[in-house]
Motif scaffolding. Structure first.
Motif, mmCIF file in Angstrom:
data_model
loop_
_atom_site.group_PDB
_atom_site.id
_atom_site.type_symbol
_atom_site.label_atom_id
_atom_site.label_comp_id
_atom_site.label_asym_id
_atom_site.label_seq_id
_atom_site.Cartn_x
_atom_site.Cartn_y
_atom_site.Cartn_z
ATOM 1 N N LYS A 299 0.830 -1.204 0.000
ATOM 2 C CA LYS A 299 0.000 0.000 0.000
ATOM 3 C C LYS A 299 0.870 1.263 0.000
ATOM 4 O O LYS A 299 0.657 2.176 -0.778
ATOM 5 C CB LYS A 299 -0.911 -0.035 1.224
ATOM 6 N N LEU A 333 -2.466 6.832 -0.391
ATOM 7 C CA LEU A 333 -1.152 6.867 0.237
ATOM 8 C C LEU A 333 -0.056 6.572 -0.769
ATOM 9 O O LEU A 333 1.112 6.765 -0.510
ATOM 10 C CB LEU A 333 -1.075 5.836 1.370
ATOM 11 N N ARG A 467 -19.460 2.940 4.209
ATOM 12 C CA ARG A 467 -18.691 3.872 5.011
ATOM 13 C C ARG A 467 -19.088 5.278 4.608
ATOM 14 O O ARG A 467 -19.154 5.587 3.419
ATOM 15 C CB ARG A 467 -17.210 3.611 4.749
ATOM 16 N N THR B 16 -2.847 1.780 9.887
ATOM 17 C CA THR B 16 -3.640 2.266 8.756
ATOM 18 C C THR B 16 -3.049 1.844 7.413
ATOM 19 O O THR B 16 -3.633 2.107 6.369
ATOM 20 C CB THR B 16 -3.775 3.809 8.759
ATOM 21 N N GLN B 17 -1.872 1.184 7.448
ATOM 22 C CA GLN B 17 -1.330 0.606 6.220
ATOM 23 C C GLN B 17 -2.037 -0.709 5.875
ATOM 24 O O GLN B 17 -1.795 -1.290 4.822
ATOM 25 C CB GLN B 17 0.173 0.334 6.380
ATOM 26 N N LEU B 23 -8.719 5.714 8.598
ATOM 27 C CA LEU B 23 -9.218 6.431 9.770
ATOM 28 C C LEU B 23 -9.224 7.931 9.508
ATOM 29 O O LEU B 23 -8.236 8.484 9.016
ATOM 30 C CB LEU B 23 -8.328 6.140 10.992
ATOM 31 N N TRP B 47 2.334 10.233 10.097
ATOM 32 C CA TRP B 47 3.551 10.643 9.412
ATOM 33 C C TRP B 47 3.318 12.051 8.865
ATOM 34 O O TRP B 47 2.810 12.201 7.759
ATOM 35 C CB TRP B 47 3.819 9.643 8.270
ATOM 36 N N SER B 50 4.081 12.994 5.355
ATOM 37 C CA SER B 50 3.462 12.260 4.255
ATOM 38 C C SER B 50 2.061 12.732 3.910
ATOM 39 O O SER B 50 1.643 12.655 2.767
ATOM 40 C CB SER B 50 3.479 10.764 4.592
ATOM 41 N N ASN B 51 1.311 13.236 4.886
ATOM 42 C CA ASN B 51 0.007 13.800 4.493
ATOM 43 C C ASN B 51 -0.589 14.767 5.506
ATOM 44 O O ASN B 51 -0.291 14.746 6.694
ATOM 45 C CB ASN B 51 -0.994 12.696 4.098
ATOM 46 N N LYS B 53 -3.605 15.147 6.657
ATOM 47 C CA LYS B 53 -4.525 14.629 7.660
ATOM 48 C C LYS B 53 -3.760 14.397 8.964
ATOM 49 O O LYS B 53 -4.260 14.682 10.053
ATOM 50 C CB LYS B 53 -5.091 13.299 7.145
ATOM 51 N N PHE B 104 12.783 6.262 11.105
ATOM 52 C CA PHE B 104 13.364 5.001 10.662
ATOM 53 C C PHE B 104 14.513 5.253 9.710
ATOM 54 O O PHE B 104 14.545 6.250 8.991
ATOM 55 C CB PHE B 104 12.316 4.086 10.017
#
Lengths: 538, 538
Positions: A299, A333, A467, B16-17, B23, B47, B50-51, B53, B104
């Motif tokens: 993903k 993502l 959803r 969430t991956q 979510l 993250w 990365s976004n 949200k 990481f």
């Protein structure tokens, strides 16, 4: 030469103790054939002393012509204070006609006192007499030492004495059971080592998953000297289930270099796992290790760009070794690299450069912005890509639908759907009822199509999820509907998005049926059915 | 004193991956509060590089007043051939305002060459510079050594060099990641022991479940010296998921005598697991260890008679230790003590003894058997209790409704609802349109009531969830609808169950409005509005 480990499958016996798992005799016979082809060594078919369905299974299993596996019947040691020769349970095993009997007895002194309420001495006699009697009848005998680990932790001398009795009576295998699933790998390893040093008889392991450690405990036991693993397909079984053979087998074979089944047989693992779920009518977890549809699904964008360079970067084995495959999930993502991989899977030429590719990516971005999500809707994505490449023709088009849901005082709710569509240029009008609005639409839609494509009779909807995307104003907000459909060979998912839950469901239903029709043969509806169908030539 | 083990939850980031897990910011905030009460030490929220949200989550998480857990943001080491100080990703971590950063970096030489395509030396610099920069900004730094086990197996010197760089730069934790989930407990144990002997920094473990061994690997790492476990609720996560904290925590605490959370916090484990599934809108496996509804469910006759003599005969722990319970027959009641607490909250006298109490419990058992679930529907439960105690009057009753959803060629979908009801004895007929069927019903219903109770103008539906309960035949199976409603002061949830999604939604809508009307003042509709409302006096 890799050391062999014998695989004992109890999906048909212990597996059916799982909540929601129920198998008919027919189901069991079908599964037994699959298990035989997978290469398991023993198939425990049931408990003939406990129910008639199981007796019928053993009777009919003789017609299966299994090429590899031996069928075994399950039972308990004789009753206390009685004779093995006249014990009904043991005689059912003999009468079942199997060549292998699997019987369990008590190892835990607490259980002897509390559950069967007899003396420690009598329990030893029950074990000895029962094994000896079955051996005298010419059977191979597998002795399952129930609660062995709990028993050993409480009273090691007595636990050992019980399995030494089984050995003395001639048992061919002594299988140590972690019946309550409460043991940890370190304990299992130590105890199996001790047992192996005390017995000449080969030892097996039967683990339960109450601590999420059944697979780890099975591996620990083998590494400590056990040479038989009992378990079930997909880990079916009472409470949290038994050791999952779909994880035990590849771990033993691919990671620890033991030999359980052939390379070709291992490649059937994924299809066997899915087949058993299908027959048992339960949904397989997408994230099931090795065989789940998400087991090799990627993903995150970083992961995807790395696996395109080299699959090993984020895959612990080559998925094809267990008959599974890599999947790239297209999601917000992820970058566009995910999409390229997906197109390659479908043999569509989608290089990074062309205008067409850019348009497709724009289209998907736009749809995701609207609330579509393709990571859970492979089939909708495939239809979208195939359409963009002109790789598919639309065999039907929708004209209109009307749905009525009504509740009158005292009556239950009634749902009716009326659908008007064109199939191969012919206008078809149908109406149908259903248990709910989506069911009514599904019924009307399939009624219109089944005469052209009888194959779609086999498909059914196996999951339905809704959803709300924008949660600010729930019933006026957009909803996303995901529908999962299943037929005998496949499972596929489709998506629909709308402010209207009915329209979103409708869209996902249409995609589901369009996907099912790819490659299906069309027939001409018989003349006498045309009137019923409401076919109108234009 | 039991040795403490620190729990690092990454449900909101790595979780969430997982396929099908998505979510919203609201969802994440709700889950973070539950995690805090469960007693986890770190909550990885997302993250921020990365976004957007995730940036919003960190911003809003400051209002949560968490009492126990620290919120941490995730990111990677700086880009190759650049400066940490100007790295956008690292600066997002700083700007997010958290006190703990988790970054990481690469441990596996193969990945350095293949995935990020730089030199081994530059990778070491990337690690050093990034940790040092974040430390210089006053942050606690958790260093996640990605693919550590694969890296160590391939090139132990280099893998060790990477984490020694992180230590030299001041990392507070070094967490060894089995990113591909391919390692076995024996390997994990050996490698963690080696690392612990080389570092002064405390060590953690981050395991994935690709071999169905994530829990076993986490335990093995702790037994070898690791003092932090990273994982997710219910094992959500990419591919086969992360280490399942719902199994890791009780195993560490109840079986191995480590100290993770308090006894009281451990008792909330089952409800947290179910809550997170509910919010993520995924079905929890009934056979999930420790917290699944079948984890202590007994089906076989022999087992049932034994557990009635003594639960320990077939249960590895006392289920209440993790907030779960034994189930023998079809008895789904979610903790009768919860019910007593709830009744106390409402000032209803519900001692354990009376007939009335027994009847209420029977009623709830029956409803849960039908598919109702009150854990996510407090308001419906409250109405049920108040009704049983005669503490509430029904101010309206429904007569009938009719819903029409239609789509004609070229038009958008039209939804209309017609509702007939009695309000305070007066028959009211209303009709309304909506963006979808539930919205149309909601509009018609509120149109009928708002003239009597103007306050309900302020309420709106804030979430709407649908779940298929019995998945055998999706659109003909029962569905459960959960509706969340909000007004200026409160948020409340209601439930409806039916084979028909419209009827289930209708039922949840009615409960939602009934709940809103508790304690609200009635007014008389003005005369000139009566005609518009279709008021008819009987």
């Amino acid at each position: 030469m890799a050391t062999p480990v014998i695989i004992f499958d109890t999906t048909l016996r212990d597996g059916t103790q799982g909540e929601g798992i129920s198998l008919s005799v027919e189901d069991k016979l079908k599964i037994a054939q699959k298990l035989d082809r997978l290469g398991v060594h023993y198939i425990e078919g049931g408990w003939p002393g406990s129910n008639g369905k199981d007796i019928e299974f053993f009777h009919r299993s003789k017609e299966l012509n299994l090429t590899h596996a031996k069928v075994t019947a399950f039972g308990s040691t004789r009753r206390k204070d009685s004779k093995a020769e006249t014990d009904p349970n043991l005689n059912r095993l003999v009468e079942s006609g199997v060549s292998v009997a699997t019987i369990f007895g008590k190892s835990w002194d607490f259980h002897v006192h509390t559950a069967i309420q007899t003396s420690l001495e009598e329990n030893l006699n029950m074990i000895y007499d029962s094994v000896r009697y079955l051996k005298s009848q010419g059977l191979e005998v597998i002795y399952d030492a129930e609660h062995f680990f709990d028993g050993f932790k409480n009273n090691p001398e007595y636990a050992l004495a019980t399995i030494q009795k089984a050995e003395a009576a001639g048992a061919d295998w002594v299988v140590l059971c972690d019946t309550n699933g409460g043991s940890l790998p370190g304990e299992v390893s130590d105890i199996v080592k001790t047992v192996c040093s005390k017995l000449k008889t080969p030892v097996g392991i039967h683990a339960h998953n109450d601590c999420e450690l059944a697979v780890a405990n099975s591996l620990a036991a083998v590494q400590a000297g056990a040479r038989q693993v009992q378990g079930t397909i997909n880990g079916f079984g009472e409470r949290c289930g038994n050791a999952n053979l779909c994880s035990v087998i590849p771990n033993l074979q691919l990671k620890l270099d033991y030999n359980c089944v052939s390379e070709q047989q291992l490649q059937s693992l994924t299809s066997v796992a899915r087949y058993v779920s299908e027959i048992a009518n339960v949904n397989m977890a997408v994230n099931q290790p090795f065989v789940g549809s998400a087991a090799f699904a990627h993903k995150g964008g970083i992961h995807v760009s790395a696996i395109m360079r080299h699959a090993k970067t984020y895959e612990h084995i080559v998925p094809e070794l267990v008959g599974n495959k890599q999947r790239v999930l297209v999601s917000e993502l992820a970058g566009q690299s995910n999409l390229l991989v997906k197109a390659q899977e479908l043999n569509l030429d989608m290089s990074n450069e062309t205008n067409q590719t850019k348009q497709i990516i724009e289209k998907i971005k736009e749809l995701e912005h609207q609330g579509y999500q393709f990571e859970g809707a492979d089939a909708s994505l495939e239809l979208l890509l195939r359409r963009a490449f002109g790789d598919i023709e639309d065999i039907f088009t929708m004209e209109s639908f009307k749905l009525i849901v009504a509740k009158s005082p005292g009556d239950s709710v009634v749902s009716e759907a009326i659908v008007k569509m064109k199939v191969h240029g012919e206008t078809v009008y149908t109406a149908a009822e259903g248990n709910g609005p989506v069911n009514a639409l599904d019924n009307a839609l399939r009624k219109a199509l089944v005469q052209f494509y009888p194959d779609i009779r086999d498909m059914h909807l196996s999951d339905y999820k809704v959803r709300v995307i924008n949660e600010k104003d729930a019933t006026a907000a957009k909803v996303r509907v995901l529908i999962e459909s299943t037929d005998i060979n496949n499972t596929w998912s489709t998506v629909g998005v709308s402010e209207n839950i009915i329209e979103a469901s409708w869209e996902a239903l249409l995609d589901s049926i369009r996907y099912a029709l790819i490659g299906k043969t069309r027939i001409e509806p018989q003349a006498d059915r045309q009137a019923q169908l409401g076919l109108v030539n234009h």
